[in-house]
Design an enzyme around this catalytic site. Structure first.
Site, PDB file in Angstrom:
ATOM      1  N   ILE A  57      44.400  45.585  43.388  1.00 20.69           N
ATOM      2  CA  ILE A  57      44.518  44.720  42.211  1.00 20.69           C
ATOM      3  C   ILE A  57      44.059  43.303  42.533  1.00 20.69           C
ATOM      4  O   ILE A  57      43.443  42.627  41.700  1.00 20.69           O
ATOM      5  CB  ILE A  57      45.964  44.732  41.665  1.00 20.69           C
ATOM      6  CG1 ILE A  57      46.008  44.144  40.243  1.00 20.69           C
ATOM      7  CG2 ILE A  57      46.920  43.974  42.579  1.00 20.69           C
ATOM      8  CD1 ILE A  57      45.313  44.985  39.214  1.00 20.69           C
TER       9      ILE A  57
ATOM     10  N   SER B  81      47.720  38.143  54.481  1.00 21.65           N
ATOM     11  CA  SER B  81      47.622  39.594  54.586  1.00 21.65           C
ATOM     12  C   SER B  81      47.681  39.969  56.050  1.00 21.65           C
ATOM     13  O   SER B  81      47.043  39.327  56.892  1.00 21.65           O
ATOM     14  CB  SER B  81      46.316  40.104  53.969  1.00 21.65           C
ATOM     15  OG  SER B  81      46.154  41.493  54.211  1.00 21.65           O
TER      16      SER B  81
ATOM     17  N   LYS C  36      52.718  42.308  37.832  1.00 25.39           N
ATOM     18  CA  LYS C  36      53.707  43.148  37.162  1.00 25.39           C
ATOM     19  C   LYS C  36      54.028  44.375  38.014  1.00 25.39           C
ATOM     20  O   LYS C  36      53.157  44.849  38.752  1.00 25.39           O
ATOM     21  CB  LYS C  36      53.215  43.554  35.773  1.00 25.39           C
ATOM     22  CG  LYS C  36      51.961  44.445  35.755  1.00 25.39           C
ATOM     23  CD  LYS C  36      52.310  45.923  35.857  1.00 25.39           C
ATOM     24  CE  LYS C  36      51.095  46.777  36.009  1.00 25.39           C
ATOM     25  NZ  LYS C  36      51.398  48.189  36.281  1.00 25.39           N
TER      26      LYS C  36
END
Length: 315
Positions: A21, A43, A97
């Site tokens: 995403i 990351s 989300k």
């Protein structure tokens, strides 16, 4: 003239988590939004050329002084602790989300943001699909009779190898289904509430692979939703609303709108560019946008839903 760096040279933003995403949506949207500059990445396993990369959010917060905001693109199970750290460090926070693993977490983050002076944005990307706001405006003065939601996709295509979605807090089929609920809660003239739920859970998983839901509102609208992760062939993301004055259909996740069978011309702007325009407005105004209604309906479904064991799921 203001000396606020977020108004003079752009809002410096860091991304936490570089999964699909983030690569497919967040990075292109940030690149296309003049209000933001991508300045850092956190990351453990991935880097980006020409961007300062850190293994952890803590390292980013300690070393990247030009980061004003962070976008959390991690699975929801770990998002609360990350968001709390960022807010405590005085950073504005954007939440993918669903905004957290539980409603209590999200409400606490909202309160924390209010006390810190930082902006918190719980995003619902499907609300930024081109047809959603025109649909909301058309329905605002009409009485809704029925709503039929079909949200059916192939989990092997959209979430290959993502084990976290099957774990507690991962939501299972509600990971895409919550997109439909975010649209429903945006376009309906009145609040809706769940009346029935049936959850199909694979014998070897913790989260449902399919769900059938029934809702109503204060006027007695008949609202039904079917979510299924076993869809093969055409993928279905449609919402059909019958009113006393015509029928509205949102298709392809809200990117297409038809009223009484006639297509409505829509903007070509994408969902995530809209998210980042909204986030820029929140940062500059010092306000937050934290709507938990889509997640509340998911919580209601887990609380009152009848569970049905179905065949094991394997990749």
């Amino acid at each position: 003239m203001s000396t606020d760096p977020t108004t003079t040279i752009g809002i410096g933003i860091g991304i936490v988590g570089l999964g699909k995403i983030a690569r497919d949506e967040h990075i292109p949207a940030i690149a296309g939004e003049a209000a933001f500059q991508l300045r850092a990445l956190a990351s453990r396993s991935t880097t980006l050329p020409d961007v300062e990369c850190y293994e952890t959010l803590e390292a980013m917060l300690a070393e990247a002084a030009d980061v004003d905001a962070v976008a959390l693109c991690t699975p929801p199970q770990v998002r609360y602790a990350l968001a709390a750290r960022a807010l405590t460090a005085g950073k504005h926070v954007l939440l993918e989300k669903p905004p957290g693993m539980t409603l209590s977490e999200v409400v606490d983050l909202r309160d924390m943001a209010a006390g810190s002076g930082c902006s918190l944005f719980a995003t619902w990307h499907s609300r930024f699909a081109a047809g959603v706001e025109p649909a909301r405006q058309w329905l605002a003065e009409r009485r809704v009779r029925t709503v039929r939601i079909l949200w059916k996709e192939d989990v092997r295509v959209w979430h290959p190898g993502q084990e976290w979605i099957w774990e507690p807090g991962g939501l299972g089929v509600f990971d895409p289904g919550i997109n439909a609920l975010s649209i429903l809660t945006r376009i309906m003239p009145h609040a809706v509430f769940l009346t029935e739920a049936e959850l199909e859970v694979p014998e070897n998983r913790q989260a449902p692979i399919a769900a059938n839901l029934a809702f109503t509102d204060r006027r007695g609208a008949d609202i039904r939703a079917e979510f299924d992760w076993r869809q093969e062939g055409p993928q279905l993301w449609t919402i059909t609303v019958e009113t006393e004055e015509g029928t509205l259909e949102l298709a392809e996740g809200g990117s297409r709108l038809a009223i009484d069978g006639e297509a409505v011309p829509l903007s070509a702007a994408g969902e995530y560019p809209g998210i980042y325009r909204r986030f820029a407005d929140l940062v500059r105004s010092g306000t937050s946008d934290v709507d938990v209604s889509p997640q509340r309906h998911v919580a209601d479904a887990f609380m009152m839903g009848r569970r049905i064991a179905v065949a094991p799921f394997t990749e």
